[in-house]
Motif scaffolding. Structure first.
Motif, PDB file in Angstrom:
ATOM      1  N   VAL A  22      -2.306   9.101   4.437  1.00 13.19           N
ATOM      2  CA  VAL A  22      -3.452   8.868   3.543  1.00 13.19           C
ATOM      3  C   VAL A  22      -4.111   7.521   3.872  1.00 13.19           C
ATOM      4  O   VAL A  22      -5.333   7.400   3.915  1.00 13.19           O
ATOM      5  CB  VAL A  22      -3.003   8.901   2.059  1.00 13.19           C
ATOM      6  CG1 VAL A  22      -4.046   8.284   1.142  1.00 13.19           C
ATOM      7  CG2 VAL A  22      -2.725  10.337   1.632  1.00 13.19           C
ATOM      8  N   ILE A  23      -3.284   6.521   4.150  1.00 14.97           N
ATOM      9  CA  ILE A  23      -3.815   5.192   4.461  1.00 14.97           C
ATOM     10  C   ILE A  23      -4.589   5.206   5.777  1.00 14.97           C
ATOM     11  O   ILE A  23      -5.691   4.679   5.878  1.00 14.97           O
ATOM     12  CB  ILE A  23      -2.667   4.142   4.500  1.00 14.97           C
ATOM     13  CG1 ILE A  23      -2.113   3.955   3.085  1.00 14.97           C
ATOM     14  CG2 ILE A  23      -3.162   2.804   5.057  1.00 14.97           C
ATOM     15  CD1 ILE A  23      -0.763   3.271   3.034  1.00 14.97           C
ATOM     16  N   SER A  59     -11.979   6.623   7.829  1.00 12.25           N
ATOM     17  CA  SER A  59     -13.005   7.498   7.255  1.00 12.25           C
ATOM     18  C   SER A  59     -14.365   6.825   7.258  1.00 12.25           C
ATOM     19  O   SER A  59     -14.475   5.635   7.269  1.00 12.25           O
ATOM     20  CB  SER A  59     -12.656   7.899   5.839  1.00 12.25           C
ATOM     21  OG  SER A  59     -12.765   6.777   4.994  1.00 12.25           O
ATOM     22  N   LEU A  96       3.981   1.447  -0.995  1.00 15.60           N
ATOM     23  CA  LEU A  96       4.697   1.532  -2.268  1.00 15.60           C
ATOM     24  C   LEU A  96       3.801   2.071  -3.366  1.00 15.60           C
ATOM     25  O   LEU A  96       4.177   2.939  -4.137  1.00 15.60           O
ATOM     26  CB  LEU A  96       5.238   0.149  -2.670  1.00 15.60           C
ATOM     27  CG  LEU A  96       6.344  -0.422  -1.778  1.00 15.60           C
ATOM     28  CD1 LEU A  96       6.646  -1.869  -2.162  1.00 15.60           C
ATOM     29  CD2 LEU A  96       7.610   0.419  -1.901  1.00 15.60           C
ATOM     30  N   LYS A  97       2.570   1.550  -3.389  1.00 12.04           N
ATOM     31  CA  LYS A  97       1.636   1.972  -4.440  1.00 12.04           C
ATOM     32  C   LYS A  97       1.429   3.487  -4.416  1.00 12.04           C
ATOM     33  O   LYS A  97       1.500   4.151  -5.447  1.00 12.04           O
ATOM     34  CB  LYS A  97       0.293   1.249  -4.252  1.00 12.04           C
ATOM     35  CG  LYS A  97      -0.789   1.609  -5.262  1.00 12.04           C
ATOM     36  CD  LYS A  97      -0.476   1.093  -6.644  1.00 12.04           C
ATOM     37  CE  LYS A  97      -0.907   2.046  -7.731  1.00 12.04           C
ATOM     38  NZ  LYS A  97      -0.493   1.654  -9.057  1.00 12.04           N
ATOM     39  N   LEU A  98       1.191   4.028  -3.234  1.00  5.71           N
ATOM     40  CA  LEU A  98       0.949   5.469  -3.137  1.00  5.71           C
ATOM     41  C   LEU A  98       2.211   6.272  -3.453  1.00  5.71           C
ATOM     42  O   LEU A  98       2.140   7.376  -3.973  1.00  5.71           O
ATOM     43  CB  LEU A  98       0.392   5.845  -1.761  1.00  5.71           C
ATOM     44  CG  LEU A  98      -0.995   5.261  -1.440  1.00  5.71           C
ATOM     45  CD1 LEU A  98      -1.468   5.726  -0.074  1.00  5.71           C
ATOM     46  CD2 LEU A  98      -2.022   5.653  -2.496  1.00  5.71           C
ATOM     47  N   GLN A  99       3.367   5.693  -3.165  1.00  7.80           N
ATOM     48  CA  GLN A  99       4.609   6.385  -3.535  1.00  7.80           C
ATOM     49  C   GLN A  99       4.768   6.455  -5.048  1.00  7.80           C
ATOM     50  O   GLN A  99       5.344   7.400  -5.563  1.00  7.80           O
ATOM     51  CB  GLN A  99       5.811   5.703  -2.894  1.00  7.80           C
ATOM     52  CG  GLN A  99       5.886   5.967  -1.393  1.00  7.80           C
ATOM     53  CD  GLN A  99       6.987   5.161  -0.731  1.00  7.80           C
ATOM     54  OE1 GLN A  99       8.162   5.428  -0.912  1.00  7.80           O
ATOM     55  NE2 GLN A  99       6.612   4.161   0.022  1.00  7.80           N
ATOM     56  N   PHE A 156       2.566   7.193  -6.949  1.00  8.31           N
ATOM     57  CA  PHE A 156       1.778   8.363  -7.378  1.00  8.31           C
ATOM     58  C   PHE A 156       2.535   9.660  -7.084  1.00  8.31           C
ATOM     59  O   PHE A 156       2.040  10.742  -7.347  1.00  8.31           O
ATOM     60  CB  PHE A 156       0.431   8.434  -6.628  1.00  8.31           C
ATOM     61  CG  PHE A 156      -0.530   7.328  -6.923  1.00  8.31           C
ATOM     62  CD1 PHE A 156      -0.429   6.580  -8.086  1.00  8.31           C
ATOM     63  CD2 PHE A 156      -1.573   7.050  -6.047  1.00  8.31           C
ATOM     64  CE1 PHE A 156      -1.336   5.551  -8.355  1.00  8.31           C
ATOM     65  CE2 PHE A 156      -2.480   6.038  -6.313  1.00  8.31           C
ATOM     66  CZ  PHE A 156      -2.357   5.280  -7.465  1.00  8.31           C
ATOM     67  N   LEU A 209       3.653  10.413  -3.835  1.00  3.49           N
ATOM     68  CA  LEU A 209       3.582  10.743  -2.406  1.00  3.49           C
ATOM     69  C   LEU A 209       4.853  10.264  -1.713  1.00  3.49           C
ATOM     70  O   LEU A 209       5.424   9.249  -2.113  1.00  3.49           O
ATOM     71  CB  LEU A 209       2.377  10.060  -1.745  1.00  3.49           C
ATOM     72  CG  LEU A 209       1.007  10.728  -1.864  1.00  3.49           C
ATOM     73  CD1 LEU A 209       0.502  10.695  -3.288  1.00  3.49           C
ATOM     74  CD2 LEU A 209      -0.001  10.028  -0.962  1.00  3.49           C
ATOM     75  N   THR A 210       5.278  10.979  -0.668  1.00  5.50           N
ATOM     76  CA  THR A 210       6.392  10.481   0.118  1.00  5.50           C
ATOM     77  C   THR A 210       5.875   9.356   1.011  1.00  5.50           C
ATOM     78  O   THR A 210       4.661   9.179   1.159  1.00  5.50           O
ATOM     79  CB  THR A 210       6.978  11.574   1.037  1.00  5.50           C
ATOM     80  OG1 THR A 210       5.946  11.946   1.962  1.00  5.50           O
ATOM     81  CG2 THR A 210       7.411  12.788   0.253  1.00  5.50           C
ATOM     82  N   GLU A 217      -5.947   7.826   7.297  1.00  2.00           N
ATOM     83  CA  GLU A 217      -7.139   8.660   7.135  1.00  2.00           C
ATOM     84  C   GLU A 217      -8.246   7.869   6.417  1.00  2.00           C
ATOM     85  O   GLU A 217      -9.409   7.910   6.826  1.00  2.00           O
ATOM     86  CB  GLU A 217      -6.716   9.885   6.322  1.00  2.00           C
ATOM     87  CG  GLU A 217      -7.777  10.902   6.024  1.00  2.00           C
ATOM     88  CD  GLU A 217      -7.338  11.753   4.830  1.00  2.00           C
ATOM     89  OE1 GLU A 217      -8.072  11.795   3.842  1.00  2.00           O
ATOM     90  OE2 GLU A 217      -6.232  12.335   4.889  1.00  2.00           O
ATOM     91  N   GLY A 218      -7.869   7.143   5.379  1.00  4.16           N
ATOM     92  CA  GLY A 218      -8.850   6.332   4.646  1.00  4.16           C
ATOM     93  C   GLY A 218      -9.436   5.247   5.540  1.00  4.16           C
ATOM     94  O   GLY A 218     -10.643   5.046   5.586  1.00  4.16           O
ATOM     95  N   PHE A 219      -8.587   4.599   6.279  1.00  7.57           N
ATOM     96  CA  PHE A 219      -8.991   3.503   7.154  1.00  7.57           C
ATOM     97  C   PHE A 219      -9.998   3.966   8.206  1.00  7.57           C
ATOM     98  O   PHE A 219     -10.925   3.241   8.551  1.00  7.57           O
ATOM     99  CB  PHE A 219      -7.728   2.959   7.837  1.00  7.57           C
ATOM    100  CG  PHE A 219      -7.948   1.770   8.706  1.00  7.57           C
ATOM    101  CD1 PHE A 219      -8.216   0.541   8.149  1.00  7.57           C
ATOM    102  CD2 PHE A 219      -7.860   1.875  10.082  1.00  7.57           C
ATOM    103  CE1 PHE A 219      -8.401  -0.567   8.955  1.00  7.57           C
ATOM    104  CE2 PHE A 219      -8.044   0.779  10.902  1.00  7.57           C
ATOM    105  CZ  PHE A 219      -8.321  -0.453  10.330  1.00  7.57           C
ATOM    106  N   GLN A 229       0.846  -1.202   0.000  1.00  6.03           N
ATOM    107  CA  GLN A 229       0.000   0.000   0.000  1.00  6.03           C
ATOM    108  C   GLN A 229       0.877   1.247   0.000  1.00  6.03           C
ATOM    109  O   GLN A 229       0.636   2.189  -0.760  1.00  6.03           O
ATOM    110  CB  GLN A 229      -0.886   0.036   1.255  1.00  6.03           C
ATOM    111  CG  GLN A 229      -1.960  -1.026   1.288  1.00  6.03           C
ATOM    112  CD  GLN A 229      -2.776  -0.939   2.566  1.00  6.03           C
ATOM    113  OE1 GLN A 229      -2.364  -0.348   3.555  1.00  6.03           O
ATOM    114  NE2 GLN A 229      -3.956  -1.531   2.539  1.00  6.03           N
TER     115      GLN A 229
END
Ligand SMILES: Nc1ncnc2c1ncn2[C@@H]1O[C@H](COP(=O)(O)OP(=O)(O)O)[C@@H](O)[C@H]1O
Ligand SMILES: [Mg+2]
Lengths: 305, 244
Positions: free
Chosen positions: A298-299, A305, A283-286, A288, A290-291, A301-303, A281
């Protein structure tokens, strides 16, 4: 209303001003404003601190806001609130408690909430807990919630605590009659040396009663979380308990589920998972742009939400 | 555009997964990388994205040595990667994921557009969570959409066909032809599908961590198909036959 109170009200009840409809604002152990409407009566208790909220049968599409603000360091605020939701009513209750502690003494709010939800009534209840302030004094919130549901009643409760509360002990219990449905959503984030304990006790006493308990939590740094959800099926019923936690740093989480069936047609499921943030997860966002730190928040916050 | 110089990736106890690979991929090309399972294709893609670091060798991207650059630095330079096995995100909607990919909050219309491109009926998916409630094929298509949502200099897809049924696959190949070619300057697709190879400019075959063949589609495909035939006819039917 001063700026500090306004900030806290925004955090716990999304309020920018005096709310529409019925409301009661409690600040530092006293009432700071109250309004009843034709269908929703809010009155102070005679024998102890707190209010009774009486919602007339068939009241539809109305809301009640009952935020609590504690800004005085060293204050222990104990309050008893009772909610009477009349038959066939359909309402939203927004509760919440914000503690601002700039001092060195512990500030504490213990809210004891009892609910009686009438036949076929529908209630959505949202409660947010929030703490802030620079002082060394602890911010403590110990809510107790007791729910009684009549035939065909429906209740959805969302309880969120995602910032600044040092210590919390949550006690929740519910009794469901025939065809009642209870959905409990609990979201919790702890950091620093915070401690959170949540005990739930759900009794399914009527045929075809249903409950769904969803608990999501994130424990960071040196914080500790303990969950103890308990579902007891005494009739033909369905219960689903799901506890899902992300653990980080040196935090500790225990999840101690208990399910009991006292009827051959009780169907009770419990799922619990505790784990770190999955590396893919991050790695995937990186990929895009993202640091790693941004990806992590982000993970989380999503979790929650 | 992309230059690999003597790239090696070695794992202790497993040996060289990528073994001294050098090649150049010119800008504007649609390259398919193929080869037997375990040949090192995913590893090569992960090295280019920065997910793995090479034991030795250099990676040059548009004249910049990116060997030491982080994943997000490479992402900002215009490299994107679709995972062979995409991760799921509890609590994150498909719309949010696509917005994160594009780097800004996407309108509903735009999101729908990307989802349609990968053969998903968009309205049903926008507000669904990208978690385990989605099937493998659905998640895989959303993964592809996260690349299509980005303007990229180099888009790398790792086996986009995996888990996707034939009907959706046809739509997908069309999308690669149109969408990907217009939003992505160069495309590298790891694939075993003849349909995808048919739209490639170039084909590279990787086995045992080494390049077995690299050339234009016209050059490579006939021999490759020949080898595949043999492979299917052989009693063992194993991947080894293909490499030998
Ligand atoms: N991080 C790793 N640790 C151990 N083995 C690995 C790792 N990454 C790749 N491998 C091994 O390297 C080989 C090539 O894998 P991979 O690149 O996934 O091949 P392909 O994508 O061509 O099927 C496999 O044998 C795999 O098990
Ligand atoms: Mg692979």
């Amino acid at each position: 209303m001063d700026q500090l109170t306004k900030t806290i009200l925004e955090q716990v009840a999304d309020l920018h001003d005096i709310p529409q409809g019925a409301y009661n604002i409690r600040q530092d152990g006293q009432s700071a404003g109250r309004r009843s409407t034709e269908n929703i009566i809010i009155q102070p208790k005679k024998d102890k601190p707190g209010i009774d909220i009486l919602i007339k049968p068939n009241t539809k599409n109305e809301s009640v806001h009952i935020p609590v603000v504690v800004t005085q360091s060293g204050l222990t605020d104990l309050v008893y609130n009772h909610f009477e939701v009349g038959e066939n009513a359909d309402v939203l209750i927004v509760a919440g408690c914000g503690v601002h502690n700039d001092g060195s003494k512990a500030s504490r709010h213990d809210g004891i909430h009892t609910f009686h939800i009438g036949k076929n009534a529908k209630l959505r209840y949202v409660e947010k807990h929030y703490g802030q302030g620079e002082g060394s004094g602890e911010r403590i919130l110990n809510p107790t919630t007791v729910i009684e549901m009549e035939e065909g009643a429906y209740c959805e409760m969302e309880m969120v605590q995602i910032k600044g509360v040092d210590s919390t002990k949550r006690e929740t219990s519910a009794k469901l009659k025939a065809g009642a449905k209870l959905i409990m959503i609990e979201k919790l984030m702890t950091h620093g040396r915070q401690e959170a304990v949540s005990n739930m006790d759900i009794e399914l006493n009527g045929p075809d009663s249903v409950t769904q308990i969803i608990s999501r939590s994130v424990a960071k740094e040196d914080s500790i979380q303990i969950f103890h959800p308990k579902a007891i099926g005494n009739e033909r019923c369905r219960a689903h308990v799901q506890c899902d936690s992300i653990i980080m740093d040196r935090a500790k989480i225990s999840s101690i589920p208990e399910i009991a069936a006292n009827h051959p047609e009780a169907e009770i499921v419990h799922e619990a998972a505790i784990g770190r943030i999955n590396n893919d997860q991050l790695l995937k966002l990186q990929t895009f742009g993202l640091t790693a730190e941004e990806a992590e928040s982000v993970i989380v916050e999503g979790f929650l939400s | 555009m992309l230059k690999l110089q003597n790239l090696t990736f070695e794992i202790e106890g497993k040996g060289k997964i990528i073994d001294d690979i050098s090649f150049e991929m010119p800008s504007g090309k649609f390259l398919v990388i193929t080869g037997p399972n375990g040949g090192g294709k995913s590893t090569l893609a992960r090295l280019i994205m920065g997910i793995e670091r090479p034991t030795s060798g250099r990676i040059i991207f548009n004249d910049v040595d990116i060997t030491e650059k982080s994943i997000s630095e490479r992402a900002k330079m215009g490299i994107g990667f679709g995972f062979q096995q995409p991760p799921r995100f509890k609590g994150m909607t498909v719309r949010r994921l696509l917005s994160l990919a594009e780097g800004k909050e996407l309108t509903e219309d735009r999101c729908c557009n990307y989802l349609t491109q990968v053969g998903l009926c968009s309205k049903d998916y926008l507000n669904r969570e990208a978690d385990f409630s989605l099937s493998g094929g659905e998640m895989k298509r959303i993964e592809i959409a996260t690349l299509m949502a980005r303007e990229l200099k180099l888009a790398i897809y790792d086996e986009p066909e995996a888990g996707i049924d034939l009907w959706s696959f046809k739509t997908l190949v069309e999308s690669f032809k149109t969408m990907s070619k217009s939003r992505h300057e160069s495309v590298m697709i790891i694939s075993h599908q003849e349909r995808i190879m048919q739209i490639a400019d170039d084909v590279l075959m990787l086995a045992n961590g080494r390049i077995r063949a690299y050339g234009t589609r016209e050059e490579i495909l006939p021999t490759l198909m020949g080898e595949l035939e043999n492979c299917e006819l052989s009693p063992e039917g194993s991947d080894n036959k293909w490499i030998s």
